[in-house]
Design an enzyme around this catalytic site. Structure first.
Site, PDB file in Angstrom:
ATOM      1  N   GLY A   1       0.873  -1.355  -0.456  1.00  0.00           N
ATOM      2  CA  GLY A   1       0.086  -0.173  -0.107  1.00  0.00           C
ATOM      3  C   GLY A   1       0.752   0.977  -0.006  1.00  0.00           C
ATOM      4  O   GLY A   1       0.229   2.157  -0.266  1.00  0.00           O
TER       5      GLY A   1
ATOM      6  N   GLU B   1       3.801  -6.583   2.256  1.00  0.00           N
ATOM      7  CA  GLU B   1       3.286  -7.176   0.303  1.00  0.00           C
ATOM      8  C   GLU B   1       3.520  -5.641  -0.369  1.00  0.00           C
ATOM      9  O   GLU B   1       2.585  -5.551  -1.191  1.00  0.00           O
ATOM     10  CB  GLU B   1       1.924  -7.885   0.443  1.00  0.00           C
ATOM     11  CG  GLU B   1       2.107  -8.933   1.889  1.00  0.00           C
ATOM     12  CD  GLU B   1       0.395  -9.262   1.596  1.00  0.00           C
ATOM     13  OE1 GLU B   1      -0.681  -8.668   0.881  1.00  0.00           O
ATOM     14  OE2 GLU B   1       0.257  -9.704   2.144  1.00  0.00           O
ATOM     15  N   PRO B   2       4.861  -5.253  -0.099  1.00  0.00           N
ATOM     16  CA  PRO B   2       4.811  -3.747  -1.312  1.00  0.00           C
ATOM     17  C   PRO B   2       4.357  -4.504  -2.693  1.00  0.00           C
ATOM     18  O   PRO B   2       5.483  -4.977  -3.278  1.00  0.00           O
ATOM     19  CB  PRO B   2       5.536  -2.822  -1.058  1.00  0.00           C
ATOM     20  CG  PRO B   2       6.747  -4.730  -0.806  1.00  0.00           C
ATOM     21  CD  PRO B   2       6.220  -5.514   0.166  1.00  0.00           C
TER      22      PRO B   2
ATOM     23  N   TYR C   1      -9.623   5.225 -12.348  1.00  0.00           N
ATOM     24  CA  TYR C   1      -9.123   6.334 -10.905  1.00  0.00           C
ATOM     25  C   TYR C   1      -9.134   7.434 -11.601  1.00  0.00           C
ATOM     26  O   TYR C   1      -8.838   8.195 -10.524  1.00  0.00           O
ATOM     27  CB  TYR C   1      -8.046   5.297 -10.401  1.00  0.00           C
ATOM     28  CG  TYR C   1      -7.596   4.072 -10.472  1.00  0.00           C
ATOM     29  CD1 TYR C   1      -8.324   2.936  -9.323  1.00  0.00           C
ATOM     30  CD2 TYR C   1      -6.777   3.817 -10.986  1.00  0.00           C
ATOM     31  CE1 TYR C   1      -8.661   1.982  -9.261  1.00  0.00           C
ATOM     32  CE2 TYR C   1      -6.613   2.393 -11.256  1.00  0.00           C
ATOM     33  CZ  TYR C   1      -7.711   1.004 -10.300  1.00  0.00           C
ATOM     34  OH  TYR C   1      -7.133  -0.422 -10.317  1.00  0.00           O
TER      35      TYR C   1
ATOM     36  N   CYS D   1     -13.498   3.417 -29.086  1.00  0.00           N
ATOM     37  CA  CYS D   1     -14.639   4.028 -29.419  1.00  0.00           C
ATOM     38  C   CYS D   1     -15.071   4.116 -27.745  1.00  0.00           C
ATOM     39  O   CYS D   1     -16.231   4.043 -27.673  1.00  0.00           O
ATOM     40  CB  CYS D   1     -15.415   3.690 -30.035  1.00  0.00           C
ATOM     41  SG  CYS D   1     -14.398   2.898 -31.288  1.00  0.00           S
ATOM     42  N   GLU D   2     -14.785   5.186 -27.024  1.00  0.00           N
ATOM     43  CA  GLU D   2     -15.237   5.311 -25.228  1.00  0.00           C
ATOM     44  C   GLU D   2     -14.488   6.450 -25.295  1.00  0.00           C
ATOM     45  O   GLU D   2     -13.734   6.734 -25.189  1.00  0.00           O
ATOM     46  CB  GLU D   2     -14.700   4.693 -24.537  1.00  0.00           C
ATOM     47  CG  GLU D   2     -14.740   2.861 -24.942  1.00  0.00           C
ATOM     48  CD  GLU D   2     -15.754   1.976 -23.838  1.00  0.00           C
ATOM     49  OE1 GLU D   2     -15.830   3.096 -22.674  1.00  0.00           O
ATOM     50  OE2 GLU D   2     -15.813   0.950 -23.824  1.00  0.00           O
TER      51      GLU D   2
ATOM     52  N   TYR E   1       0.064  -1.066 -12.410  1.00  0.00           N
ATOM     53  CA  TYR E   1      -0.866  -1.918 -12.471  1.00  0.00           C
ATOM     54  C   TYR E   1      -0.778  -1.377 -14.191  1.00  0.00           C
ATOM     55  O   TYR E   1      -1.933  -0.126 -14.399  1.00  0.00           O
ATOM     56  CB  TYR E   1      -1.752  -1.204 -11.546  1.00  0.00           C
ATOM     57  CG  TYR E   1      -1.844  -2.244  -9.926  1.00  0.00           C
ATOM     58  CD1 TYR E   1      -2.046  -3.029  -9.993  1.00  0.00           C
ATOM     59  CD2 TYR E   1      -0.781  -0.987  -8.937  1.00  0.00           C
ATOM     60  CE1 TYR E   1      -1.957  -3.403  -8.686  1.00  0.00           C
ATOM     61  CE2 TYR E   1      -0.843  -1.677  -7.906  1.00  0.00           C
ATOM     62  CZ  TYR E   1      -0.513  -2.528  -7.803  1.00  0.00           C
ATOM     63  OH  TYR E   1      -0.814  -3.013  -6.486  1.00  0.00           O
TER      64      TYR E   1
HETATM   65  N1  LLP Z   1      -1.212  -6.552  -0.952  1.00  0.00           N
HETATM   66  C1  LLP Z   1      -2.803  -7.377  -0.957  1.00  0.00           C
HETATM   67  C2  LLP Z   1      -3.786  -8.115   0.018  1.00  0.00           C
HETATM   68  C3  LLP Z   1      -3.199  -6.444  -2.425  1.00  0.00           C
HETATM   69  O1  LLP Z   1      -4.768  -6.559  -2.217  1.00  0.00           O
HETATM   70  C4  LLP Z   1      -2.691  -5.081  -2.267  1.00  0.00           C
HETATM   71  C5  LLP Z   1      -3.466  -4.635  -3.688  1.00  0.00           C
HETATM   72  C6  LLP Z   1      -0.857  -4.840  -2.499  1.00  0.00           C
HETATM   73  C7  LLP Z   1      -0.806  -6.570  -1.369  1.00  0.00           C
HETATM   74  C8  LLP Z   1      -0.046  -4.513  -3.112  1.00  0.00           C
HETATM   75  O2  LLP Z   1      -0.157  -3.142  -2.881  1.00  0.00           O
HETATM   76  P1  LLP Z   1       0.852  -1.678  -3.691  1.00  0.00           P
HETATM   77  O3  LLP Z   1       2.039  -2.065  -2.669  1.00  0.00           O
HETATM   78  O4  LLP Z   1       0.783  -1.812  -5.091  1.00  0.00           O
HETATM   79  O5  LLP Z   1      -0.474  -1.012  -3.251  1.00  0.00           O
HETATM   80  N2  LLP Z   1      -4.613  -1.622  -9.584  1.00  0.00           N
HETATM   81  C9  LLP Z   1      -4.737  -0.150  -8.539  1.00  0.00           C
HETATM   82  C10 LLP Z   1      -4.001  -1.067  -7.307  1.00  0.00           C
HETATM   83  C11 LLP Z   1      -4.964  -2.235  -6.932  1.00  0.00           C
HETATM   84  C12 LLP Z   1      -4.688  -2.323  -5.224  1.00  0.00           C
HETATM   85  C13 LLP Z   1      -4.888  -4.099  -5.603  1.00  0.00           C
HETATM   86  N3  LLP Z   1      -4.718  -4.530  -4.184  1.00  0.00           N
HETATM   87  C14 LLP Z   1      -4.305   0.960  -9.084  1.00  0.00           C
HETATM   88  O6  LLP Z   1      -3.969   0.601 -10.219  1.00  0.00           O
HETATM   89  O7  LLP Z   1      -3.796   1.658  -8.490  1.00  0.00           O
END
Ligand code: LLP
Length: 426
Positions: free
Chosen positions: A242, A279-280, A322, A349-350, A379
């Site tokens: 996160g 979990e980055p 987003y 086409c959107e 992502y």
């Molecule tokens: N752990 C779990 C259980 C998760 O669901 C996620 C992301 C992460 C770790 C990794 O999170 P991060 O460190 O990348 O923030 N598609 C969206 C982001 C969706 C995140 C989903 N879960 C975007 O493009 O901003």
């Protein structure tokens, strides 16, 4: 920090001109910098390598960027992985990840996925519901195995991020309510084929403040203490991912600040012998990748200028989905150029097919000019699709002065693979 920089007026990835990659591989193309990946992982790892966070495992979140070359780079540096599907576990195994460094998250695991994870011998299932505990018990029993489980708790903390990527509130589908956690742990402990190993949470993505992490850890810590008092052998404390990055003007905590915030939050739980799991995703790969696209046409609307490029929302959906911001840099800077305000849009086409709206570009692109969409390493490709029957684009990795295609551009045959016209369709 990243390794996409101008040398005089040309944008380079490390020591390779982006123009050269575009000429050889075509556009659109995702380009990843190996040095940036390596640096981001190391900085994150070092930020945790002291005091109460010293005993830690970084499980890189595969969903952010699952390319095998990216995964291999991180696994070679010692990363484990956070996965959410059989496919992601498969990728991790393919790049040689130690199964004992794999965690399996997600609210909807199917039996075949559970069985696969058991076969592989992962570190822990991050379990999100009572039903899932029952399913894992059933599958493990049928295989005569014991499944290591962590329970994902929903701490009811506001991550203060985009609602679509906020996951730690009561109203979200994720995790077991903190108020029900003890009874679910008790249930799990009674199951003969489950071994409770940890506690898990993930409150959201693109967090730009340390306080929600601190609040979540404080709640988890309290719970861990009461569980240990209940006799539950909690060894792993997984605080999810996160940590945000700077796409535009955000000023997220640095990994060092993040590490310090976690240590501070863990201070009250010093006596507990826990391994911290993080979990980055985004913070490791986000700024390590760009999407390079070519200008097809310039179009002057009645009220707006449009720069029509060859990348579209199917290639990078984040702006449409987003309303997110990606910097747009010209691959070649022109002398004496002045700003040009436009919507940068794709061929789909959107109306939602935009990569930027009302953006002050540093210069007016001409047809054929290349643009780099910055911070597209997380992502980006992983959320791309074949919408409008567009082949998914190529991915390239650069290391120093070298580059390689790490995923070929899809062909028209790739697009049709698996489709059939049945005999009853005339
Ligand atoms: N752990 C779990 C259980 C998760 O669901 C996620 C992301 C992460 C770790 C990794 O999170 P991060 O460190 O990348 O923030 N598609 C969206 C982001 C969706 C995140 C989903 N879960 C975007 O493009 O901003």
């Amino acid at each position: 920090m990243h390794h996409f920089e101008y040398k005089v007026n040309e944008l380079y990835c490390e020591d390779v001109p982006i123009k050269k990659i575009a000429a050889e591989v075509g556009t659109p193309v995702y380009i990843y910098s190996h040095a940036t990946l390596e640096r981001h992982f190391r900085v994150f790892d070092e930020a945790l390598a002291q005091g109460r966070t010293k005993k830690h495992l970084i499980c890189y979140s595969v969903k952010a960027n699952s390319n095998l070359a990216v995964l291999r780079t991180l696994v070679a540096l010692g990363a484990g992985v956070d996965t959410v599907s059989r496919g992601e576990i498969y990728r991790a195994i393919k790049v040689g990840c130690d199964p004992k460094k794999i965690v399996f998250s997600g609210v909807g695991k199917r039996d075949d996925e559970i069985a696969y994870a058991l076969e592989v011998g992962i570190l822990a299932f991050n379990v999100e519901s009572h039903g899932e505990l029952e399913a894992i018990e059933r599958v493990a029993a049928s295989m005569n195995k014991k499944a290591p489980v962590s329970l994902r708790v929903n701490p009811d903390v506001d991550a203060e991020t985009h609602p679509y990527i906020s996951t730690g509130l009561k109203k979200n589908k994720f995790g077991i309510p903190v108020t029900r956690a003890r009874e679910e742990f008790a249930f799990a402990r009674q199951q003969p084929h489950l071994e409770v190993v940890g506690l898990d949470c993930h409150i959201g993505s693109q967090l730009t403040k340390p306080s929600p992490f601190r609040d979540a850890i404080a709640r988890l810590g309290e719970l861990t203490r009461s569980l240990i008092q209940d006799g539950v052998p909690i060894k792993l404390l997984d605080i999810g991912g996160g940590l945000g990055i700077s796409y535009n003007e955000e000023d997220p905590p640095s990994p060092a600040d993040y590490g310090a915030a976690i240590r501070e939050a863990l201070a009250a739980f010093e006596d507990l012998d826990l391994t911290l799991i993080c979990e980055p995703g985004r913070v490791i790969v986000g700024n390590a990748g760009v999407l390079v696209t070519k200008t097809l046409f310039l179009k002057q609307g009645e009220v707006k200028n449009f720069v029509i490029v060859d990348a579209a929302m199917n290639d990078l959906i984040r702006p449409a989905f987003y309303d997110s911001y990606h910097g747009i840099w010209p691959v070649v800077r022109k002398q004496g150029a002045s700003a040009f305000v436009a919507d940068v849009v794709g061929p789909i086409c959107e109306t939602s097919d935009f990569l930027a709206r009302d953006r002050a570009l540093t210069q007016q692109p001409a047809e054929g000019d290349l643009l780099a969409l910055m911070s597209a390493g997380a992502y980006g490709f992983t959320m791309s699709s074949n919408y409008n029957t567009r082949p998914r684009v190529a991915e390239v990795m650069v290391k120093g002065g070298e580059f390689a295609v790490v995923r070929k551009r899809e062909t028209l045959d790739d697009l049709l693979r698996g489709e059939e016209i049945p005999s009853f369709v005339k």
